[in-house]
Enzyme design. Structure first.
Site, PDB file in Angstrom:
ATOM      1  N   LYS A 146       0.793  -1.228   0.000  1.00 36.25           N
ATOM      2  CA  LYS A 146       0.000   0.000   0.000  1.00 36.25           C
ATOM      3  C   LYS A 146       0.830   1.285   0.000  1.00 36.25           C
ATOM      4  O   LYS A 146       0.358   2.338  -0.434  1.00 36.25           O
ATOM      5  CB  LYS A 146      -0.936   0.011   1.197  1.00 36.25           C
ATOM      6  CG  LYS A 146      -2.105  -0.951   1.100  1.00 36.25           C
ATOM      7  CD  LYS A 146      -3.206  -0.407   0.213  1.00 36.25           C
ATOM      8  CE  LYS A 146      -4.487  -1.199   0.360  1.00 36.25           C
ATOM      9  NZ  LYS A 146      -5.597  -0.627  -0.427  1.00 36.25           N
TER      10      LYS A 146
ATOM     11  N   SER B 188       0.196  -9.677  -0.803  1.00 38.26           N
ATOM     12  CA  SER B 188      -0.016  -8.241  -0.628  1.00 38.26           C
ATOM     13  C   SER B 188       0.445  -7.676   0.706  1.00 38.26           C
ATOM     14  O   SER B 188       0.746  -6.491   0.804  1.00 38.26           O
ATOM     15  CB  SER B 188      -1.496  -7.901  -0.843  1.00 38.26           C
ATOM     16  OG  SER B 188      -2.309  -8.659   0.034  1.00 38.26           O
TER      17      SER B 188
END
Length: 403
Positions: free
Chosen positions: A51, A300
């Site tokens: 992110k 992720s």
């Protein structure tokens, strides 16, 4: 609009704050699936997730006036840390609204980067609505965790790195929450090589993109229920939805039980801690009906608190039949416990817990209950132990372990 020029720009910008996450070849999963499996370990980023890419690139495009107002966002954790870290790098104030269910490790790490944390709502969507209210009230600049083309551009830099390192990749699996990562990766991949298949992977209990694609429009789920907290989103992004429809080749879903087993596999075979949302693409490997392909699973993130980790490991061991509990009835007299233990020991079972209930029957001489929690090597070993107890007349009954 997402353009190759912007992706190239973002790829250079994010290098200022990202770690190099080279592909990791998985012998274990390659053998399991019949494909050549590689992992893109974004769980190894400084903030523990990809992110930071989208957050940092987006902030780099803001005017000084927008930065001076201070930034605000909503996040279940990883975008929160990305914005907090990026804001600190730019010397900008950041306020992060997080669901009250966010794991403590994500809350504390977000605070450690200097951000102000506000806990609100049970799911991301409720936290996001509150963040918008605060943005209107205080004049903050809002940075959406996924429904922003600049954010998606930053996340798409992952695809640039994958294709450069493995030009002949056939499939890329991407976790999906709101869709920012999947938008950036799939759009850039189709620009670079339209023959590469990009598959989005959602939790079955939060499949907002799958439902939206089926309905042909952005659809809000009535609720979400998944252990993959980072992808527990009820509504995919409105702005990015057209890109997801155009560029994703498919969306598949994964059950929570599959994530539990995937965590155990990653820890034991790769010595990696990957959070439940990051494991979506690992669990999805067995859903691909292909052989002999080069497949990249994007991991992720790796921000999982220790308590959750402990629970997932225990559940994984139970699912793999490496921990199980049997209940046997035996006369309440000296030597019976030794007899049962001997049967188990002869089959190389390892007793880790005993519960002796003398009140299962009014006639203790007829029967008392013994619950035995055992460690085994797997399903076949478990079956041998149970059969050995049967042969000795104990008639074991399998019950759910309580650890």
């Amino acid at each position: 609009m997402l353009t190759l020029e912007k992706f190239e720009e973002a790829s250079e910008v994010v290098k200022q704050v990202t770690q190099e996450t080279k592909l990791v070849y998985s012998q274990y999963f390659s053998e399991q699936t019949g494909n050549k499996v590689y992992f893109k370990p974004e769980n190894m980023q400084l903030t523990g997730a990809y992110k930071v890419r989208g957050a940092y690139y987006t902030i780099s495009t803001l005017s000084q006036e927008e930065k001076d107002k201070g930034l605000i966002t909503a996040s279940a954790g990883n975008h929160a840390q990305g914005v907090a870290y990026a804001a600190k790098a730019f010397g900008v104030k950041a306020v992060i609204v997080m669901p009250t269910t966010t794991p403590l490790i994500k809350v504390n790490r977000t605070k450690s980067y200097g951000a102000e944390v506000v806990l609100y709502g049970d799911v991301y969507d409720e936290a996001c609505a509150h963040a918008y209210e605060l943005a209107d009230k205080e004049g903050y600049t809002f940075i959406h965790p996924f429904d922003d083309l600049r954010v998606a551009t930053g996340q798409g830099t992952i695809a640039m790195e994958i294709v450069k390192e493995l030009p002949l990749v056939d499939y890329i699996l991407v976790p999906v929450g709101g869709g920012g990562l999947a938008t950036g990766v799939s759009t850039l991949v189709k620009m670079l090589n339209p023959n590469i298949k990009v598959i989005g992977v959602e939790p079955a209990g939060a499949n907002c993109l799958q439902v939206s694609r089926k309905n042909g429009k952005v659809t809000t789920l009535p609720g979400v229920n998944t252990i993959a907290d980072g992808t527990a989103v009820k509504t995919p992004g409105e702005k990015i939805f057209p890109y997801l429809v155009k560029n994703l080749d498919d969306v598949i879903t994964v059950e929570d039980d599959e994530l539990v087993v995937a965590f155990l596999d990653m820890v034991e075979n790769h010595k990696m801690v990957v959070e439940n949302s990051g494991l979506l693409t690992v669990a999805a490997l067995k859903h691909l009906d292909v052989q002999g392909k080069k497949v990249v699973s994007v991991l992720s993130g790796g921000n999982m608190d220790v308590i959750t980790m402990s629970s997932v490991v225990q559940l994984g061991l139970i699912q793999r039949d490496r921990i199980f509990t049997v209940s046997v009835l035996l006369p309440d007299k000296p030597g019976e416990l030794v007899n049962v233990a001997t049967v188990i020991a002869n089959e190389q079972g390892n007793v880790i817990k005993l519960e002796h209930n003398q009140f299962v029957s009014t006639n203790r001489n007829a029967a008392v209950e013994l619950r035995i929690t055992l460690e085994a090597f797997g399903t076949e070993h478990k079956a041998r132990i149970v059969e050995a107890l049967n042969q000795k007349g104990y008639r074991p009954k399998l019950i759910r372990p309580s650890l």
